[in-house]
Design a protein around this motif. Structure first.
Motif, short mmCIF file in Angstrom:
data_model
loop_
_atom_site.label_atom_id
_atom_site.label_comp_id
_atom_site.label_asym_id
_atom_site.label_seq_id
_atom_site.Cartn_x
_atom_site.Cartn_y
_atom_site.Cartn_z
N HIS A 189 0.83 -1.22 0.00
CA HIS A 189 0.00 0.00 0.00
C HIS A 189 0.86 1.27 0.00
CE1 HIS A 189 -3.26 -2.83 0.70
NE2 HIS A 189 -2.46 -3.41 1.57
N GLU A 203 -2.06 0.33 7.64
CA GLU A 203 -1.18 -0.74 7.18
C GLU A 203 0.02 -0.18 6.41
OE1 GLU A 203 -3.28 -3.37 4.62
OE2 GLU A 203 -1.59 -4.75 4.35
N HIS A 256 2.72 -7.13 4.41
CA HIS A 256 1.37 -6.60 4.66
C HIS A 256 0.96 -6.82 6.11
CE1 HIS A 256 -0.06 -5.70 0.50
NE2 HIS A 256 1.05 -6.37 0.24
N HIS A 289 -6.88 -6.28 -2.78
CA HIS A 289 -5.64 -5.58 -3.13
C HIS A 289 -5.66 -5.14 -4.59
CE1 HIS A 289 -4.22 -7.21 0.69
NE2 HIS A 289 -3.35 -6.22 0.67
#
Ligand code: ZN
Length: 411
Positions: A189, A203, A256, A289
């Motif tokens: 991310h 995250e 992650h 995702h």
């Protein structure tokens, strides 16, 4: 130009408040030092079935552009550049034109706002008001699908063109232990895509913090380590894979710390590529995702060339067993260090980021933000050091067995 919008919207206005998230001490380091800053107090979102208005109060005028994209329908605005700080818009109520809205860093020097739409719209206005209190105003109204379809697409102008990802890169020889191991760590991310969020934790910040710590440890152990991002900025899934291939990586490890709505998930989990099997929860995680990536980035995926994809399948069939062994080495090392793993330590799903045909790849969920115990671990520097050490050990064990096999195959 949205005449009468104000009066129309005034009747049944939904005012959405903007809130300021609290930075987590020591973790949330906003990297942007943008020229313009968002002023949440002067920013509003009005949205109902008849029209929507997004107002962004900014500290000074910036160049920007706004356009509509399809599949799914969305409004995109690019700025050069606005520091959104930790401000996040509340989720719209969902009975208007906007389903979801988010913003953040996109590329160095660029910020982006993406509003996911409930249906076809017309962009009635995209204006910047300069003066004492500069602001950007975006107005939308419902449109017929054919009107929407005629207007969608990213503008092509040299001034605004963002760098395109480069192709593949040279194929490189399988590592045999004769040179430092080239590791690409991929903090999940970033920027406009914060990933999973829990309170003020996100995250994207957690994975970057961990990746930096792991990089330092691996570098001290003699490995050559590169991060796919080293700041809070958006990087598309395709660009992450492209970067690893361009660097001739021996190993790709995506990091992650997602949240699972089931609430049951706890402990580190290793994901390996498999586009056919995989349970529903794993598959949903992978789809989420891909979707975040699609919404945040302009889709640059080209047509699949059938010959190229056959070659990719062949390369993948050689790489897949190496990825499986990597997964087992990591799981053994993490378990051996006494760090909690999910009861199914190794799982398979169709993660786009694992699709390099010639680089052994794994995605590691360090833990789940939805689990109180995992959150505590992720925020504990001592736990992170132990986890980084366990990953390093797993990679070392894998790399030496993998190198021995390469030397054997060559004889
Ligand atoms: Zn994630």
């Amino acid at each position: 130009m949205g005449t009468g919008f104000g009066a129309r919207a005034g009747a049944a206005v939904l005012a959405v408040l903007f809130w300021l998230g609290l930075a987590v001490a020591g973790l949330a380091q906003q990297q942007l030092s943008g020229l313009a800053r968002l002023d949440p107090a002067r920013s509003t979102l009005l949205d109902d079935a008849r029209g929507a208005e997004i107002v962004l109060g900014i500290s000074q005028p910036v160049p920007f552009r706004a356009y509509l994209l399809d599949d799914p329908p969305r409004l995109v605005a690019d700025f050069r550049e606005v520091d959104f700080g930790r401000a996040r818009p509340d989720a719209p109520a969902g009975d208007g034109l906007i389903r979801d809205i988010r913003w953040g860093g996109f590329r160095p020097g660029w910020s982006r706002l993406v509003a996911e739409l409930t249906g076809p719209v017309r962009l009635d206005a995209a204006v910047e008001e300069t003066g004492e209190t500069p602001r950007i105003v975006l107005r939308l109204s419902p449109a017929k699908p054919e009107d929407f379809n005629a207007r969608v697409g990213a503008p092509a102008s040299a001034l605004w063109d963002l760098p395109q990802p480069v192709d593949g890169g040279p194929p490189h020889l399988r590592q045999d232990g004769s040179a430092p191991l080239r590791v690409v760590l991929d903090p999940g991310h970033g920027g406009i895509d914060p990933g999973a969020e829990f309170g003020a934790l996100d995250e994207a910040v957690l994975t970057l913090t961990f990746a930096r710590e792991l990089k330092e440890m691996m570098t001290r152990a003699g490995m050559q380590v590169t991060l796919t991002r080293d700041e809070d900025v958006f990087v598309s899934l395709e660009a992450r894979v492209t970067k690893a291939r361009a660097l001739g990586a021996d190993l790709f490890l995506s990091l992650h710390a997602d949240a699972l709505p089931e609430g049951q998930a706890t402990g580190a989990t290793i994901y390996l590529l498999n586009d056919t099997s995989g349970d529903r929860a794993s598959q949903r995680l992978a789809e989420r995702h891909d979707r975040a990536d699609l919404l945040a980035g302009v889709d640059l995926t080209g047509q699949d060339d059938s010959i190229a994809s056959i070659l990719m399948d062949m390369a993948r069939s050689e790489t897949q067993p190496r990825s499986e062994r990597l997964g087992r080495a990591l799981a053994a090392s993490i378990k051996g260090a006494g760090l909690g793993m999910h009861r199914h330590a190794i799982q398979h799903a169709d993660f786009a980021v694992l699709k390099s045909p010639d680089i052994p790849s794994a995605l590691l969920e360090l833990g789940f933000l939805s689990s109180p115990r995992d959150r505590e671990n992720l925020l504990d520097p001592e736990w992170r050091t132990q986890m980084a050490r366990a990953i390093l050990t797993g990679v070392e064990v894998w790399a030496s067995a993998d190198a021995a096999e390469a030397r054997l195959l060559r004889q």
